[in-house]
Design a protein around this motif. Sequence first.
Motif, PDB file in Angstrom:
ATOM      1  N   GLN A 188      15.888   6.255  11.794  1.00  0.00           N
ATOM      2  CA  GLN A 188      17.061   7.127  11.835  1.00  0.00           C
ATOM      3  C   GLN A 188      18.295   6.452  11.246  1.00  0.00           C
ATOM      4  OE1 GLN A 188      17.344   8.496  15.889  1.00  0.00           O
ATOM      5  NE2 GLN A 188      15.849  10.111  15.539  1.00  0.00           N
ATOM      6  N   TYR A 189      18.372   5.117  11.321  1.00  0.00           N
ATOM      7  CA  TYR A 189      19.510   4.379  10.760  1.00  0.00           C
ATOM      8  C   TYR A 189      19.278   3.968   9.311  1.00  0.00           C
ATOM      9  CZ  TYR A 189      21.591   4.089  15.390  1.00  0.00           C
ATOM     10  OH  TYR A 189      22.152   4.401  16.602  1.00  0.00           O
ATOM     11  N   GLY A 190      18.134   4.339   8.742  1.00  0.00           N
ATOM     12  CA  GLY A 190      17.865   4.044   7.340  1.00  0.00           C
ATOM     13  C   GLY A 190      17.406   2.618   7.077  1.00  0.00           C
ATOM     14  N   LEU A 191      16.996   1.887   8.107  1.00  0.00           N
ATOM     15  CA  LEU A 191      16.526   0.516   7.927  1.00  0.00           C
ATOM     16  C   LEU A 191      15.033   0.460   7.605  1.00  0.00           C
ATOM     17  CD1 LEU A 191      18.317  -1.086  11.012  1.00  0.00           C
ATOM     18  CD2 LEU A 191      19.050  -1.168   8.624  1.00  0.00           C
ATOM     19  N   PHE A 192      14.355   1.561   7.866  1.00  0.00           N
ATOM     20  CA  PHE A 192      12.908   1.597   7.782  1.00  0.00           C
ATOM     21  C   PHE A 192      12.511   3.007   7.388  1.00  0.00           C
ATOM     22  CE2 PHE A 192       8.728   1.219  10.076  1.00  0.00           C
ATOM     23  CZ  PHE A 192       8.297   0.063   9.451  1.00  0.00           C
ATOM     24  N   SER A 193      11.518   3.176   6.526  1.00  0.00           N
ATOM     25  CA  SER A 193      11.046   4.525   6.199  1.00  0.00           C
ATOM     26  C   SER A 193       9.529   4.512   6.029  1.00  0.00           C
ATOM     27  CB  SER A 193      11.722   5.042   4.929  1.00  0.00           C
ATOM     28  OG  SER A 193      11.349   4.271   3.820  1.00  0.00           O
ATOM     29  N   ALA A 224       0.827  -1.211   0.000  1.00  0.00           N
ATOM     30  CA  ALA A 224       0.000   0.000   0.000  1.00  0.00           C
ATOM     31  C   ALA A 224       0.862   1.263   0.000  1.00  0.00           C
ATOM     32  CB  ALA A 224      -0.923   0.001   1.212  1.00  0.00           C
ATOM     33  N   GLY A 225       2.168   1.082   0.173  1.00  0.00           N
ATOM     34  CA  GLY A 225       3.084   2.220   0.136  1.00  0.00           C
ATOM     35  C   GLY A 225       3.147   3.016   1.424  1.00  0.00           C
ATOM     36  N   LEU A 226       2.714   2.434   2.534  1.00  0.00           N
ATOM     37  CA  LEU A 226       2.733   3.170   3.795  1.00  0.00           C
ATOM     38  C   LEU A 226       4.118   3.209   4.430  1.00  0.00           C
ATOM     39  CD1 LEU A 226      -0.665   2.015   5.279  1.00  0.00           C
ATOM     40  CD2 LEU A 226      -0.086   4.228   4.274  1.00  0.00           C
ATOM     41  N   TYR A 227       4.908   2.189   4.197  1.00  0.00           N
ATOM     42  CA  TYR A 227       6.302   2.201   4.639  1.00  0.00           C
ATOM     43  C   TYR A 227       7.130   1.294   3.754  1.00  0.00           C
ATOM     44  CZ  TYR A 227       4.976  -1.928   7.499  1.00  0.00           C
ATOM     45  OH  TYR A 227       4.513  -3.134   7.939  1.00  0.00           O
ATOM     46  N   ASP A 228       8.445   1.363   3.959  1.00  0.00           N
ATOM     47  CA  ASP A 228       9.363   0.634   3.088  1.00  0.00           C
ATOM     48  C   ASP A 228      10.591   0.218   3.901  1.00  0.00           C
ATOM     49  OD1 ASP A 228      10.390  -0.400   0.713  1.00  0.00           O
ATOM     50  OD2 ASP A 228      11.467   1.460   0.264  1.00  0.00           O
ATOM     51  N   TYR A 229      11.264  -0.803   3.415  1.00  0.00           N
ATOM     52  CA  TYR A 229      12.529  -1.253   3.997  1.00  0.00           C
ATOM     53  C   TYR A 229      13.634  -0.955   2.981  1.00  0.00           C
ATOM     54  CZ  TYR A 229       9.676  -3.962   7.255  1.00  0.00           C
ATOM     55  OH  TYR A 229       8.785  -4.344   8.206  1.00  0.00           O
ATOM     56  N   PRO A 230      14.300   0.201   3.105  1.00  0.00           N
ATOM     57  CA  PRO A 230      15.338   0.554   2.123  1.00  0.00           C
ATOM     58  C   PRO A 230      16.502  -0.444   2.093  1.00  0.00           C
ATOM     59  CG  PRO A 230      14.753   2.449   3.472  1.00  0.00           C
ATOM     60  CD  PRO A 230      14.086   1.259   4.070  1.00  0.00           C
ATOM     61  N   ARG A 231      16.889  -0.940   3.261  1.00  0.00           N
ATOM     62  CA  ARG A 231      17.982  -1.924   3.331  1.00  0.00           C
ATOM     63  C   ARG A 231      17.400  -3.219   3.869  1.00  0.00           C
ATOM     64  NH1 ARG A 231      22.318   1.773   6.293  1.00  0.00           N
ATOM     65  NH2 ARG A 231      21.984   0.168   7.847  1.00  0.00           N
ATOM     66  N   ARG A 232      17.414  -4.246   3.016  1.00  0.00           N
ATOM     67  CA  ARG A 232      16.824  -5.526   3.388  1.00  0.00           C
ATOM     68  C   ARG A 232      17.547  -6.630   2.627  1.00  0.00           C
ATOM     69  NH1 ARG A 232      13.436  -2.859  -0.103  1.00  0.00           N
ATOM     70  NH2 ARG A 232      12.963  -3.987  -2.009  1.00  0.00           N
TER      71      ARG A 232
END
Length: 150
Positions: A115-120, A51-59
């Motif tokens: 804050q660590y870029g693991l989750f947005s 749904a685009g509510l959040y994302d995992y940039p580093r996975r």
Amino acid sequence: MSIVKHLKKSNFPSSRKKQYYRKNQRISTYLSTIIFASFIGTYLDLLLVGAGLYDYPRRPFPEIFTINILFTLCILPLFYLIIIFILKRLHQLPRYLFLIICSLFVYIAEHAAEQYGLFSHTSYWKLEYSLFGYFLFFIVIWKFYSWLED
């Protein structure tokens, strides 16, 4: 022919067969619960990421999975296994207070992960949704475990 039954008031231990069955039943209850928690967590992540509510940039394996499978298949089940051990030893009111504390912990952990870029999150998402959502998630998983244990 005579049948010998174990008396309820007897001080003698029950048979080993019953103890073995109870131990296997307990293990299968834990295993079923953490698998259920993993499935629910995975499908909720797929739904909310889709749904685009959040994302995992580093996975792990970003070209295959849109969600963080390390979290949903390893971290979440282990975290919930620890929670079950604690919840079993608490009475009803402290149990729900503990679940609120766990939800607060996840709320803080998500903020740190951002804050660590693991989750947005998108601008539409509020971290309070996670607080309430995880509390409901923990209750559903606990009720599932309790249902299996009965």
